[in-house]
Design a protein around this motif. Structure first.
Motif, short mmCIF file in Angstrom:
data_model
loop_
_atom_site.label_atom_id
_atom_site.label_comp_id
_atom_site.label_asym_id
_atom_site.label_seq_id
_atom_site.Cartn_x
_atom_site.Cartn_y
_atom_site.Cartn_z
N SER A 145 0.75 -1.01 -0.07
CA SER A 145 0.03 -0.01 -0.05
C SER A 145 1.12 1.27 0.17
O SER A 145 1.70 1.25 0.72
CB SER A 145 -0.86 -0.03 1.35
N CYS A 146 0.54 2.16 -0.83
CA CYS A 146 1.22 3.44 -1.00
C CYS A 146 0.28 4.53 -0.76
O CYS A 146 -0.81 4.74 -1.42
CB CYS A 146 1.99 3.68 -2.27
N SER A 147 0.49 5.45 0.48
CA SER A 147 -0.25 6.23 0.65
C SER A 147 0.56 7.71 0.95
O SER A 147 1.57 7.70 1.25
CB SER A 147 -1.12 6.21 1.90
N SER A 148 -0.11 9.03 0.78
CA SER A 148 0.46 10.39 0.76
C SER A 148 -0.48 11.13 1.70
O SER A 148 -1.66 10.90 1.90
CB SER A 148 0.59 10.71 -0.51
N TYR A 156 -0.60 7.60 -8.38
CA TYR A 156 0.22 6.85 -7.79
C TYR A 156 0.92 5.95 -9.25
O TYR A 156 0.54 5.72 -10.14
CB TYR A 156 -0.35 5.73 -7.10
N TRP A 158 4.26 2.85 -9.96
CA TRP A 158 5.16 1.70 -9.28
C TRP A 158 6.37 1.46 -10.25
O TRP A 158 6.10 1.42 -11.43
CB TRP A 158 4.20 0.59 -8.96
N SER A 177 -2.88 2.39 -9.18
CA SER A 177 -3.52 2.46 -7.87
C SER A 177 -2.49 2.51 -6.83
O SER A 177 -1.53 2.22 -7.06
CB SER A 177 -4.63 1.62 -7.65
N ASN A 178 -3.11 3.04 -5.60
CA ASN A 178 -2.19 2.92 -4.52
C ASN A 178 -2.11 1.73 -3.65
O ASN A 178 -1.39 1.50 -2.74
CB ASN A 178 -2.64 4.29 -3.62
N CYS A 192 7.54 3.28 -5.12
CA CYS A 192 6.31 3.94 -5.17
C CYS A 192 6.59 5.48 -5.29
O CYS A 192 7.22 6.05 -4.72
CB CYS A 192 5.20 3.81 -4.18
N VAL A 194 4.49 9.35 -5.84
CA VAL A 194 3.15 10.16 -5.78
C VAL A 194 3.22 11.57 -6.18
O VAL A 194 4.28 12.14 -6.15
CB VAL A 194 2.63 10.12 -4.55
#
Length: 305
Positions: A145-148, A156, A158, A177-178, A192, A194
């Motif tokens: 999971s990648c969040s900001s 996002y 990769w 997607s994240n 990842c 953003v």
């Protein structure tokens, strides 16, 4: 010292204060994206003096009203300014309320509308941090999971070992997607990124763990990157550069030590010679003593005569 530091920043292209971005609004339908808190210069026209009258609207409200070089009214005069000579409308300290659709109406001497142009101004917050979380699944594979934080409209992307992640490497999810789930046989360095229209931030990434080695044991990793921190990935070039740099430093240090020791030795020899010279000139013996004896003998002979 401060003056030297300021000159260095100027040479490097770094400036203090708020950045001003330009946006060309002379084309109908122009779109501008700018960060919160900064300034923007909107080019509405080439020269306002060539227009009999002009009005600039924001969402059906007149913001600017002018005739040639004379600005009759500016609803945003506390935070903006207009230069009729070059047609630039500047807004300082941008806030979210400054975002919206702006429309320029221009008229000729007879009051007939010459042109109608619109401009969309979007204010966004930049990406301030990125959090990357990975988790081994009991059935195999890895969920990542990648969040900001802070970013408006984040997008996002990769990469795996520097290459764009493909759909074939995913067990589920979308590469844009994240949240993604990687297949069990996927390995390498996963990163990842953003981004939005005004900023971009990437994680340092991590080497994917072989989840099969843990026999279904739950395993998770967390990686946080913010605007106050950064990281570099060592490569063969950077390692070689570091070695060369270290050798250079060692060589310079050895040269400095050699110069210091040489200087000390030269100073010692010089002081020793100076001391010996002074000691020799102060000795009671030598030619002066012999001359004194001769003079005494001559005086004795004269007295006998």
């Amino acid at each position: 010292m401060e003056a030297v530091f300021g000159l260095l920043l100027m040479l490097l292209g770094v400036s203090h204060g708020v950045e001003t971005s330009f946006c060309d609004g002379r084309q109908d339908g122009a779109q501008c994206f700018r960060p919160l808190g900064e300034s923007v210069a909107l080019r509405l026209m080439d020269d306002a003096s060539k227009l009999s009258r002009y009005q600039w609207f924001k969402n059906h409200t007149i913001i600017l009203n002018g005739r040639k070089n004379h600005v009759m009214s500016n609803l945003m005069e506390n935070s903006s300014s207009f230069s009729p000579s070059d047609g630039i409308f500047r807004i300082d300290n941008l806030s979210r309320t400054d975002a919206g659709e702006y429309t320029l109406h221009s008229f000729d001497l007879r009051g007939q509308k010459l042109e109608l142009r619109s401009l969309q101004l979007t204010i966004q917050a930049p990406v301030s941090s990125v959090l990357l979380v990975s988790e081994c699944l009991s059935q195999g594979g890895m969920r990542v999971s990648c969040s900001s934080e802070g970013a408006d409209g984040p997008q996002y992307s990769w990469t795996l070992d520097g290459h764009t992640l493909t759909e074939a490497q995913l067990l589920s999810g979308n590469k844009d997607s994240n949240n993604i789930t990687l297949r069990q046989d996927v390995s390498g360095q996963l990163d990842c990124s953003v981004s939005n229209h005004i900023s971009r931030m990437s994680t340092c990434g991590f080497r994917l763990t072989d989840c099969s080695l843990f026999n279904g044991t739950h395993l998770s990793q967390r990686l946080l990157v913010s605007s106050e921190s950064w990281c570099t990935k060592p490569t063969a070039d950077t390692v070689a550069s570091s070695v060369d740099h270290s050798l250079l430093i060692c060589g310079l240090r050895a040269a400095v030590v050699t110069l210091i020791l040489t200087g000390i030795a030269a100073c010692y020899v010089w002081r020793k010679k100076k001391y010996e010279t002074a000691e020799g000139s102060a000795a009671p013996g030598g030619m002066d003593q012999e001359n004194s004896v001769v003079m005494v003998e001559m005086r004795s002979s004269a007295s006998e005569l």
